[in-house]
Design a protein around this motif. Structure first.
Motif, PDB file in Angstrom:
ATOM      1  N   MET A 142       6.685   7.104  -1.935  1.00 45.72           N
ATOM      2  CA  MET A 142       5.884   8.201  -2.431  1.00 45.72           C
ATOM      3  C   MET A 142       6.677   8.964  -3.477  1.00 45.72           C
ATOM      4  SD  MET A 142       4.277  11.382  -0.328  1.00 45.72           S
ATOM      5  CE  MET A 142       5.790  12.305  -0.187  1.00 45.72           C
ATOM      6  N   THR A 143       6.058   9.237  -4.585  1.00 46.26           N
ATOM      7  CA  THR A 143       6.721  10.012  -5.610  1.00 46.26           C
ATOM      8  C   THR A 143       6.447  11.494  -5.382  1.00 46.26           C
ATOM      9  OG1 THR A 143       4.843   9.949  -7.113  1.00 46.26           O
ATOM     10  CG2 THR A 143       6.428   8.150  -7.280  1.00 46.26           C
ATOM     11  N   THR A 144       7.275  12.330  -5.967  1.00 45.52           N
ATOM     12  CA  THR A 144       7.091  13.766  -5.799  1.00 45.52           C
ATOM     13  C   THR A 144       5.985  14.309  -6.694  1.00 45.52           C
ATOM     14  OG1 THR A 144       8.828  14.169  -7.406  1.00 45.52           O
ATOM     15  CG2 THR A 144       9.472  14.168  -5.097  1.00 45.52           C
ATOM     16  N   LYS A 145       5.563  13.554  -7.674  1.00 45.78           N
ATOM     17  CA  LYS A 145       4.544  14.027  -8.604  1.00 45.78           C
ATOM     18  C   LYS A 145       3.130  13.884  -8.041  1.00 45.78           C
ATOM     19  CE  LYS A 145       7.235  13.138 -12.741  1.00 45.78           C
ATOM     20  NZ  LYS A 145       7.310  12.438 -14.002  1.00 45.78           N
ATOM     21  N   LYS A 203       0.547  13.483  -4.543  1.00 45.16           N
ATOM     22  CA  LYS A 203       0.444  13.660  -3.098  1.00 45.16           C
ATOM     23  C   LYS A 203       0.161  12.310  -2.460  1.00 45.16           C
ATOM     24  CE  LYS A 203      -1.346  18.331  -2.769  1.00 45.16           C
ATOM     25  NZ  LYS A 203      -2.467  19.133  -2.282  1.00 45.16           N
ATOM     26  N   SER A 204       0.679  12.133  -1.278  1.00 40.64           N
ATOM     27  CA  SER A 204       0.375  10.905  -0.557  1.00 40.64           C
ATOM     28  C   SER A 204      -1.061  10.982  -0.040  1.00 40.64           C
ATOM     29  CB  SER A 204       1.342  10.727   0.612  1.00 40.64           C
ATOM     30  OG  SER A 204       1.047  11.642   1.642  1.00 40.64           O
ATOM     31  N   LEU A 205      -1.619   9.838   0.225  1.00 35.49           N
ATOM     32  CA  LEU A 205      -2.973   9.805   0.781  1.00 35.49           C
ATOM     33  C   LEU A 205      -3.010  10.530   2.123  1.00 35.49           C
ATOM     34  CD1 LEU A 205      -3.963   6.134  -0.074  1.00 35.49           C
ATOM     35  CD2 LEU A 205      -4.826   8.214  -1.144  1.00 35.49           C
ATOM     36  N   ALA A 228      -7.597   1.215  13.022  1.00 31.38           N
ATOM     37  CA  ALA A 228      -6.246   0.640  13.093  1.00 31.38           C
ATOM     38  C   ALA A 228      -5.848   0.048  11.741  1.00 31.38           C
ATOM     39  CB  ALA A 228      -6.177  -0.415  14.185  1.00 31.38           C
ATOM     40  N   THR A 229      -6.807  -0.523  11.045  1.00 31.69           N
ATOM     41  CA  THR A 229      -6.543  -1.068   9.710  1.00 31.69           C
ATOM     42  C   THR A 229      -6.194   0.059   8.750  1.00 31.69           C
ATOM     43  OG1 THR A 229      -8.051  -2.905  10.106  1.00 31.69           O
ATOM     44  CG2 THR A 229      -7.514  -2.410   7.802  1.00 31.69           C
ATOM     45  N   LEU A 230      -6.941   1.159   8.814  1.00 28.10           N
ATOM     46  CA  LEU A 230      -6.638   2.309   7.962  1.00 28.10           C
ATOM     47  C   LEU A 230      -5.244   2.837   8.267  1.00 28.10           C
ATOM     48  CD1 LEU A 230      -7.479   4.401   5.852  1.00 28.10           C
ATOM     49  CD2 LEU A 230      -8.402   5.776   7.730  1.00 28.10           C
ATOM     50  N   TRP A 231      -4.913   2.934   9.545  1.00 31.86           N
ATOM     51  CA  TRP A 231      -3.587   3.402   9.951  1.00 31.86           C
ATOM     52  C   TRP A 231      -2.492   2.528   9.334  1.00 31.86           C
ATOM     53  CZ3 TRP A 231      -2.219   7.680  12.637  1.00 31.86           C
ATOM     54  CH2 TRP A 231      -0.909   7.753  13.079  1.00 31.86           C
ATOM     55  N   GLU A 232      -2.718   1.215   9.371  1.00 26.50           N
ATOM     56  CA  GLU A 232      -1.745   0.280   8.786  1.00 26.50           C
ATOM     57  C   GLU A 232      -1.648   0.470   7.277  1.00 26.50           C
ATOM     58  OE1 GLU A 232      -1.141  -4.508   8.299  1.00 26.50           O
ATOM     59  OE2 GLU A 232      -2.167  -3.774  10.081  1.00 26.50           O
ATOM     60  N   TRP A 233      -2.788   0.604   6.619  1.00 23.06           N
ATOM     61  CA  TRP A 233      -2.788   0.811   5.170  1.00 23.06           C
ATOM     62  C   TRP A 233      -1.990   2.057   4.812  1.00 23.06           C
ATOM     63  CZ3 TRP A 233      -8.447   0.034   3.021  1.00 23.06           C
ATOM     64  CH2 TRP A 233      -8.823  -1.301   3.178  1.00 23.06           C
ATOM     65  N   LEU A 234      -2.205   3.142   5.561  1.00 24.77           N
ATOM     66  CA  LEU A 234      -1.528   4.397   5.259  1.00 24.77           C
ATOM     67  C   LEU A 234      -0.041   4.342   5.603  1.00 24.77           C
ATOM     68  CD1 LEU A 234      -4.267   6.935   6.409  1.00 24.77           C
ATOM     69  CD2 LEU A 234      -3.715   6.225   4.071  1.00 24.77           C
ATOM     70  N   SER A 235       0.317   3.488   6.539  1.00 24.96           N
ATOM     71  CA  SER A 235       1.723   3.343   6.904  1.00 24.96           C
ATOM     72  C   SER A 235       2.521   2.661   5.796  1.00 24.96           C
ATOM     73  CB  SER A 235       1.857   2.535   8.193  1.00 24.96           C
ATOM     74  OG  SER A 235       1.292   3.240   9.269  1.00 24.96           O
ATOM     75  N   PHE A 236       1.850   1.850   5.006  1.00 23.15           N
ATOM     76  CA  PHE A 236       2.497   1.134   3.904  1.00 23.15           C
ATOM     77  C   PHE A 236       1.798   1.473   2.593  1.00 23.15           C
ATOM     78  CE2 PHE A 236       3.164  -1.317   7.779  1.00 23.15           C
ATOM     79  CZ  PHE A 236       4.548  -1.409   7.780  1.00 23.15           C
ATOM     80  N   GLU A 237       1.645   2.760   2.365  1.00 20.22           N
ATOM     81  CA  GLU A 237       0.887   3.266   1.230  1.00 20.22           C
ATOM     82  C   GLU A 237       1.414   2.773  -0.121  1.00 20.22           C
ATOM     83  OE1 GLU A 237      -0.165   7.652  -0.475  1.00 20.22           O
ATOM     84  OE2 GLU A 237       0.053   7.416   1.687  1.00 20.22           O
ATOM     85  N   ASP A 238       2.714   2.655  -0.241  1.00 16.98           N
ATOM     86  CA  ASP A 238       3.297   2.197  -1.509  1.00 16.98           C
ATOM     87  C   ASP A 238       2.930   0.754  -1.837  1.00 16.98           C
ATOM     88  OD1 ASP A 238       4.464   4.657  -1.909  1.00 16.98           O
ATOM     89  OD2 ASP A 238       6.388   4.066  -1.032  1.00 16.98           O
ATOM     90  N   ASP A 239       2.537  -0.010  -0.832  1.00 16.15           N
ATOM     91  CA  ASP A 239       2.180  -1.419  -1.035  1.00 16.15           C
ATOM     92  C   ASP A 239       0.681  -1.640  -1.238  1.00 16.15           C
ATOM     93  OD1 ASP A 239       4.853  -2.089  -0.731  1.00 16.15           O
ATOM     94  OD2 ASP A 239       4.656  -2.412   1.423  1.00 16.15           O
ATOM     95  N   LEU A 240      -0.110  -0.566  -1.169  1.00 14.03           N
ATOM     96  CA  LEU A 240      -1.558  -0.716  -1.317  1.00 14.03           C
ATOM     97  C   LEU A 240      -1.922  -1.143  -2.733  1.00 14.03           C
ATOM     98  CD1 LEU A 240      -3.093   2.397   0.489  1.00 14.03           C
ATOM     99  CD2 LEU A 240      -3.214   0.018   1.207  1.00 14.03           C
ATOM    100  N   THR A 241      -2.962  -1.947  -2.820  1.00 17.08           N
ATOM    101  CA  THR A 241      -3.478  -2.309  -4.142  1.00 17.08           C
ATOM    102  C   THR A 241      -4.224  -1.102  -4.718  1.00 17.08           C
ATOM    103  OG1 THR A 241      -5.597  -3.098  -3.301  1.00 17.08           O
ATOM    104  CG2 THR A 241      -3.803  -4.719  -3.433  1.00 17.08           C
TER     105      THR A 241
END
Length: 61
Positions: free
Chosen positions: A1-4, A6-8, A31-44
């Protein structure tokens, strides 16, 4: 996550949106959403846009 930007997770928290409601709006399991948010930097970009669109729609309901 960058400081510029906000994270999802932070956007969801600030708008007081329940994650189960967000998952339902997107059409995925919470559970899928939880996983997506856990690896937010890797989301498409498509997944991020899908989440942001659902957040916007839920915040206007």
């Amino acid at each position: 996550m960058t400081t510029k930007t906000k994270s999802l997770k932070q956007i969801i928290k600030n708008k007081n949106i329940k994650r189960y409601a967000l998952a339902h709006k997107i059409g995925i399991n919470r559970a899928t959403l939880w996983e997506w948010l856990s690896f937010e930097d890797d989301l498409t970009i498509n997944k991020k846009e899908l989440i942001l669109k659902a957040i916007q729609e839920l915040s206007h309901e």
